[in-house]
Design a protein around this motif. Structure first.
Motif, PDB file in Angstrom:
ATOM      1  N   LEU A   1      52.442 -20.348  45.194  1.00 14.77           N
ATOM      2  CA  LEU A   1      53.887 -19.159  44.568  1.00 14.77           C
ATOM      3  C   LEU A   1      54.461 -19.066  45.845  1.00 14.77           C
ATOM      4  O   LEU A   1      54.305 -19.197  46.637  1.00 14.77           O
ATOM      5  CB  LEU A   1      52.749 -18.106  44.854  1.00 14.77           C
ATOM      6  CG  LEU A   1      53.238 -16.457  44.441  1.00 14.77           C
ATOM      7  CD1 LEU A   1      53.909 -16.911  42.444  1.00 14.77           C
ATOM      8  CD2 LEU A   1      52.185 -14.923  44.621  1.00 14.77           C
TER       9      LEU A   1
ATOM     10  N   VAL B   1      57.153 -16.584  47.771  1.00 15.48           N
ATOM     11  CA  VAL B   1      57.138 -15.189  48.262  1.00 15.48           C
ATOM     12  C   VAL B   1      58.667 -14.386  48.932  1.00 15.48           C
ATOM     13  O   VAL B   1      59.201 -15.812  49.638  1.00 15.48           O
ATOM     14  CB  VAL B   1      56.448 -14.981  49.274  1.00 15.48           C
ATOM     15  CG1 VAL B   1      56.067 -13.560  50.583  1.00 15.48           C
ATOM     16  CG2 VAL B   1      54.627 -15.548  49.258  1.00 15.48           C
TER      17      VAL B   1
ATOM     18  N   LYS C   1      52.895  -6.805  46.390  1.00 12.19           N
ATOM     19  CA  LYS C   1      52.879  -7.180  45.200  1.00 12.19           C
ATOM     20  C   LYS C   1      53.640  -7.909  43.799  1.00 12.19           C
ATOM     21  O   LYS C   1      55.186  -9.013  44.518  1.00 12.19           O
ATOM     22  CB  LYS C   1      53.947  -5.622  44.540  1.00 12.19           C
ATOM     23  CG  LYS C   1      53.294  -4.210  45.137  1.00 12.19           C
ATOM     24  CD  LYS C   1      53.962  -3.083  44.770  1.00 12.19           C
ATOM     25  CE  LYS C   1      54.168  -2.280  45.178  1.00 12.19           C
ATOM     26  NZ  LYS C   1      53.996  -0.891  45.048  1.00 12.19           N
ATOM     27  N   VAL C   2      52.574  -8.509  43.327  1.00 13.29           N
ATOM     28  CA  VAL C   2      53.379  -9.800  42.345  1.00 13.29           C
ATOM     29  C   VAL C   2      53.570  -8.926  41.426  1.00 13.29           C
ATOM     30  O   VAL C   2      53.651  -8.040  40.620  1.00 13.29           O
ATOM     31  CB  VAL C   2      51.671 -10.439  41.679  1.00 13.29           C
ATOM     32  CG1 VAL C   2      52.728 -11.542  40.610  1.00 13.29           C
ATOM     33  CG2 VAL C   2      50.825 -10.735  42.137  1.00 13.29           C
ATOM     34  N   GLU C   3      54.861  -9.972  41.273  1.00 15.16           N
ATOM     35  CA  GLU C   3      56.204  -9.204  40.702  1.00 15.16           C
ATOM     36  C   GLU C   3      56.401 -10.200  39.219  1.00 15.16           C
ATOM     37  O   GLU C   3      57.182 -11.661  39.808  1.00 15.16           O
ATOM     38  CB  GLU C   3      57.633  -8.726  40.685  1.00 15.16           C
ATOM     39  CG  GLU C   3      56.990  -7.940  42.299  1.00 15.16           C
ATOM     40  CD  GLU C   3      58.333  -7.131  42.652  1.00 15.16           C
ATOM     41  OE1 GLU C   3      58.953  -7.702  42.915  1.00 15.16           O
ATOM     42  OE2 GLU C   3      57.777  -5.394  43.182  1.00 15.16           O
ATOM     43  N   GLU C   4      57.609 -10.383  38.587  1.00 13.54           N
ATOM     44  CA  GLU C   4      58.148 -11.191  37.885  1.00 13.54           C
ATOM     45  C   GLU C   4      59.617 -11.302  37.766  1.00 13.54           C
ATOM     46  O   GLU C   4      59.778  -9.773  37.060  1.00 13.54           O
ATOM     47  CB  GLU C   4      57.451 -11.606  36.446  1.00 13.54           C
ATOM     48  CG  GLU C   4      57.557 -10.220  35.760  1.00 13.54           C
ATOM     49  CD  GLU C   4      55.951  -9.980  33.932  1.00 13.54           C
ATOM     50  OE1 GLU C   4      55.544 -11.792  34.556  1.00 13.54           O
ATOM     51  OE2 GLU C   4      56.036  -9.427  33.290  1.00 13.54           O
TER      52      GLU C   4
ATOM     53  N   SER D   1      55.617 -15.609  31.479  1.00 17.54           N
ATOM     54  CA  SER D   1      56.529 -15.281  32.300  1.00 17.54           C
ATOM     55  C   SER D   1      57.657 -16.001  33.053  1.00 17.54           C
ATOM     56  O   SER D   1      57.184 -17.788  33.526  1.00 17.54           O
ATOM     57  CB  SER D   1      55.590 -15.167  33.491  1.00 17.54           C
ATOM     58  OG  SER D   1      55.655 -14.381  34.511  1.00 17.54           O
TER      59      SER D   1
ATOM     60  N   LEU E   1      58.082 -15.719  38.526  1.00 15.01           N
ATOM     61  CA  LEU E   1      56.583 -15.384  39.257  1.00 15.01           C
ATOM     62  C   LEU E   1      56.638 -14.978  40.519  1.00 15.01           C
ATOM     63  O   LEU E   1      57.185 -16.416  41.505  1.00 15.01           O
ATOM     64  CB  LEU E   1      55.705 -15.370  38.619  1.00 15.01           C
ATOM     65  CG  LEU E   1      54.399 -15.399  38.760  1.00 15.01           C
ATOM     66  CD1 LEU E   1      54.314 -13.991  38.260  1.00 15.01           C
ATOM     67  CD2 LEU E   1      52.801 -16.172  38.381  1.00 15.01           C
ATOM     68  N   HIS E   2      56.665 -14.359  41.350  1.00 16.38           N
ATOM     69  CA  HIS E   2      57.038 -14.286  42.501  1.00 16.38           C
ATOM     70  C   HIS E   2      55.856 -13.221  43.394  1.00 16.38           C
ATOM     71  O   HIS E   2      55.814 -12.004  42.754  1.00 16.38           O
ATOM     72  CB  HIS E   2      57.987 -13.986  42.881  1.00 16.38           C
ATOM     73  CG  HIS E   2      58.944 -12.722  42.797  1.00 16.38           C
ATOM     74  ND1 HIS E   2      59.265 -12.932  41.519  1.00 16.38           N
ATOM     75  CD2 HIS E   2      59.099 -11.884  43.232  1.00 16.38           C
ATOM     76  CE1 HIS E   2      60.057 -11.790  41.888  1.00 16.38           C
ATOM     77  NE2 HIS E   2      59.608 -10.627  43.124  1.00 16.38           N
ATOM     78  N   LEU E   3      55.407 -13.247  44.656  1.00 18.58           N
ATOM     79  CA  LEU E   3      55.054 -11.914  45.242  1.00 18.58           C
ATOM     80  C   LEU E   3      56.366 -11.245  46.504  1.00 18.58           C
ATOM     81  O   LEU E   3      56.886 -12.305  46.821  1.00 18.58           O
ATOM     82  CB  LEU E   3      54.149 -12.559  46.249  1.00 18.58           C
ATOM     83  CG  LEU E   3      53.717 -11.352  47.121  1.00 18.58           C
ATOM     84  CD1 LEU E   3      52.250 -10.944  46.501  1.00 18.58           C
ATOM     85  CD2 LEU E   3      52.869 -12.049  48.616  1.00 18.58           C
TER      86      LEU E   3
END
Length: 69
Positions: free
Chosen positions: A22, A24, A43-46, A54, A57-59
């Motif tokens: 993932l 970050v 927070k996981v976001e896209e 998606s 997708l990243h944190l």
């Protein structure tokens, strides 16, 4: 791995738990060294959804704890 973009106050790094990776996004000044053990919270976001999938997708990092090997 970690990297930054000149003139942009963000840093990027990838984490892996053995099952996947993932990206970050960090607003902090430091990035963990390659091979470091980390505990990262955020927070996981896209960036967008395209055809039900998606994209980007990243944190977004809120807290980082780095432990050297």
């Amino acid at each position: 791995s970690s990297w930054g973009v000149p003139l942009i106050p963000m840093r990027f790094y990838r984490v892996s738990d053995g099952t996947g990776e993932l990206t970050v996004i960090s607003q902090g000044r430091r990035s963990p060294a390659r091979g470091a053990h980390v505990r990262v919270k955020g927070k996981v976001e896209e960036i967008a959804m395209f055809g039900g999938s998606s994209i980007g997708l990243h944190l977004r990092e809120e807290d980082l704890d780095v432990r050297r090997r």
